[in-house]
Design a protein around this motif. Sequence first.
Motif, short mmCIF file in Angstrom:
data_model
loop_
_atom_site.label_atom_id
_atom_site.label_comp_id
_atom_site.label_asym_id
_atom_site.label_seq_id
_atom_site.Cartn_x
_atom_site.Cartn_y
_atom_site.Cartn_z
N THR A 179 98.70 105.80 34.62
CA THR A 179 98.98 106.90 35.71
C THR A 179 100.34 107.72 35.09
OG1 THR A 179 100.09 105.33 37.28
CG2 THR A 179 97.75 105.83 37.44
N HIS A 180 101.37 106.87 34.81
CA HIS A 180 102.35 107.49 34.06
C HIS A 180 103.29 106.46 33.39
CE1 HIS A 180 103.52 105.77 38.05
NE2 HIS A 180 104.47 105.58 37.71
N VAL A 181 104.30 107.10 32.71
CA VAL A 181 105.15 106.22 31.86
C VAL A 181 106.52 106.70 32.36
CG1 VAL A 181 106.01 105.93 29.49
CG2 VAL A 181 103.57 106.13 29.94
N THR A 182 107.47 105.57 32.57
CA THR A 182 108.73 105.71 32.95
C THR A 182 109.62 105.41 31.92
OG1 THR A 182 107.87 105.41 35.33
CG2 THR A 182 110.47 105.31 34.68
N LEU A 183 110.55 106.41 31.43
CA LEU A 183 111.76 106.15 30.36
C LEU A 183 112.73 105.33 31.00
CD1 LEU A 183 111.51 109.24 28.41
CD2 LEU A 183 110.32 107.35 27.93
N ASP A 184 113.44 104.34 30.45
CA ASP A 184 114.54 103.76 31.01
C ASP A 184 115.77 105.07 31.01
OD1 ASP A 184 113.54 101.59 30.77
OD2 ASP A 184 114.52 100.65 29.22
N ALA A 185 116.72 104.84 31.72
CA ALA A 185 117.74 105.77 32.02
C ALA A 185 118.51 105.79 30.38
CB ALA A 185 118.89 105.22 32.91
N PRO A 186 119.03 106.95 30.24
CA PRO A 186 119.51 107.20 28.65
C PRO A 186 120.84 106.32 28.63
CG PRO A 186 119.70 109.22 30.07
CD PRO A 186 118.86 108.20 31.03
N LEU A 187 121.14 106.08 27.39
CA LEU A 187 122.32 105.37 27.18
C LEU A 187 123.45 106.41 27.33
CD1 LEU A 187 121.61 103.19 24.04
CD2 LEU A 187 121.78 102.48 26.22
N ALA A 188 124.52 106.01 28.03
CA ALA A 188 125.62 106.63 28.22
C ALA A 188 126.38 106.85 26.96
CB ALA A 188 126.64 105.85 29.08
N ASN A 189 126.99 108.16 26.63
CA ASN A 189 127.53 108.59 25.67
C ASN A 189 126.99 108.41 24.21
OD1 ASN A 189 129.75 109.52 27.35
ND2 ASN A 189 130.37 107.32 27.47
N ALA A 190 125.77 108.62 24.29
CA ALA A 190 124.96 108.23 22.91
C ALA A 190 124.37 109.28 22.18
CB ALA A 190 123.90 106.99 23.29
N ARG A 191 123.92 109.46 21.05
CA ARG A 191 123.25 110.36 20.32
C ARG A 191 122.05 109.78 19.81
NH1 ARG A 191 124.69 112.70 16.16
NH2 ARG A 191 124.36 115.06 16.84
N GLY A 192 120.78 110.36 19.74
CA GLY A 192 119.62 110.00 19.09
C GLY A 192 119.10 110.85 18.26
N ALA A 193 118.35 110.46 17.30
CA ALA A 193 117.45 111.15 16.35
C ALA A 193 116.73 110.34 15.92
CB ALA A 193 118.69 111.89 15.21
N TYR A 194 115.23 111.31 15.43
CA TYR A 194 113.87 110.60 14.90
C TYR A 194 114.02 111.18 13.42
CZ TYR A 194 109.08 109.28 14.08
OH TYR A 194 108.02 108.90 13.93
N LEU A 195 113.75 110.31 12.51
CA LEU A 195 113.64 110.76 11.20
C LEU A 195 112.44 110.22 10.56
CD1 LEU A 195 115.12 111.85 8.55
CD2 LEU A 195 116.13 109.81 8.10
N LYS A 196 111.57 110.87 9.95
CA LYS A 196 110.20 110.80 9.52
C LYS A 196 110.19 111.06 7.95
CE LYS A 196 105.49 112.12 10.75
NZ LYS A 196 104.72 112.84 11.69
N ARG A 197 109.64 110.27 7.25
CA ARG A 197 109.10 110.55 5.98
C ARG A 197 107.72 110.40 5.71
NH1 ARG A 197 112.97 112.65 5.57
NH2 ARG A 197 115.02 111.84 4.95
N ARG A 198 107.37 111.45 5.07
CA ARG A 198 105.80 111.55 4.68
C ARG A 198 105.72 112.36 3.47
NH1 ARG A 198 105.21 115.61 9.97
NH2 ARG A 198 107.60 116.42 9.90
N ASP A 199 104.41 112.21 2.94
CA ASP A 199 104.00 113.04 1.90
C ASP A 199 104.21 114.53 1.58
OD1 ASP A 199 103.44 110.66 0.39
OD2 ASP A 199 101.54 110.52 1.13
N ARG A 200 104.28 114.91 2.85
CA ARG A 200 104.36 116.27 3.06
C ARG A 200 105.10 116.78 4.30
NH1 ARG A 200 98.42 116.56 3.64
NH2 ARG A 200 97.70 117.18 5.80
N ALA A 201 105.56 117.88 4.49
CA ALA A 201 106.34 118.09 5.87
C ALA A 201 105.59 118.58 6.80
CB ALA A 201 107.40 119.34 5.36
N SER A 202 104.33 118.90 6.82
CA SER A 202 103.53 119.44 7.89
C SER A 202 102.39 118.59 7.85
CB SER A 202 103.11 120.89 7.32
OG SER A 202 102.11 121.40 8.48
N TYR A 203 102.04 118.19 9.31
CA TYR A 203 100.68 117.84 9.79
C TYR A 203 100.38 116.54 9.21
CZ TYR A 203 96.18 117.59 12.08
OH TYR A 203 94.91 117.08 12.57
N GLN A 204 101.35 115.51 9.02
CA GLN A 204 101.36 114.45 8.28
C GLN A 204 101.61 112.98 8.99
OE1 GLN A 204 99.10 113.44 6.02
NE2 GLN A 204 99.85 113.30 3.97
#
Length: 342
Positions: A225-250
């Motif tokens: 029915t739903h997903v609940t995310l934990d409260a964000p970490l205080a004073n934090a920065r986040g990033a997602y880094l993805k490595r793939r064969d090509r930069a689009s739709y992979q």
Amino acid sequence: MRQFEFIRPQSVAQAISVHATAHSTPENAAMSVGEGVYLAGGTTLLDLVKLDVMRPARVIDIHRLGMDRIDRLPDGRLRIGALVTNTTLAYDPNVVRDYPVLSQALLSGASTALRNKATTAGNVMQRVRCGYFRDGVSPCNKRAPGSGCAAIGGHHRSLHAVLGGSAQCIAAHPSDMCVAMAAIGATVHVQGAAGERDIAFADFHLLPGDTPWREHALADDEIITHVTLDAPLANARGAYLKRRDRASYQFALASCAVILSLDGGVVRDARVALGGVATKPWRALPAERVLRGAQASPELWQRAAAAALDGAHDYGQNGYKIALCEQAIVRNLSRLAAGGAV
């Protein structure tokens, strides 16, 4: 052409009541033979039905049942309806501000057209992209229990795991969104004939072990029915880094979601999760233990990356993923610590 019954229920309770309530055999569980399936965005289901990998007798259309709200809770958590689209979630102001790692992960996946249709719960339930699973004829324990795993001795360069695999299955989990949610921490809320219950996100996806056709902890009659995310970490920065064969739709060869909180050059807290290299969204707890309380440095990033891939096992062609994932973790941590974009 296989026939199926199409039902458009008027409520979540009605959807549950018309959904098939049991799998009589492992084969039925793997292919949804003779049972019902929920249809939301359909970006995975329709592919697998057309490929004859799934053979449902009943398709239950739930996309008009609401469950499409995003709400900030009083305790700082974020509640996301099961039918919120990936596009809506990626651009929601609360997500962009407090969970940038999730926004980036969503936008790195699929195409704009698919993100406009794909839903949060559908993404959580996304099935593997292993070619042997999808071709309908090769040995595949996930699709045909007991038939074997063609990937282990076959082609397994890009879509197969070095963490969490077994002699029965090494297919990597394909989701980007789920990797970010694993790093953030979340709860999956489900409803079934017996009522409602909560499942920790870390426990929702199952390792293949000896039963690779069992991919999640959802009971046969339950719906997300739903997903609940934990409260964000205080004073934090986040990033997602993805490595793939090509930069689009992979799909990812290796990816990492990192959330880092620094205090005077010391890591106060950290979250690290991996994608493309594991059979489920992989929370790298050993890396987090290395990071917490330590002085930020290039050497620390290297040690954390090595800890994250400790115990990884390659099958030949996918061995490069170990080094690739370690490099992604180091780069992600380095850029976050420096305050720059990944």
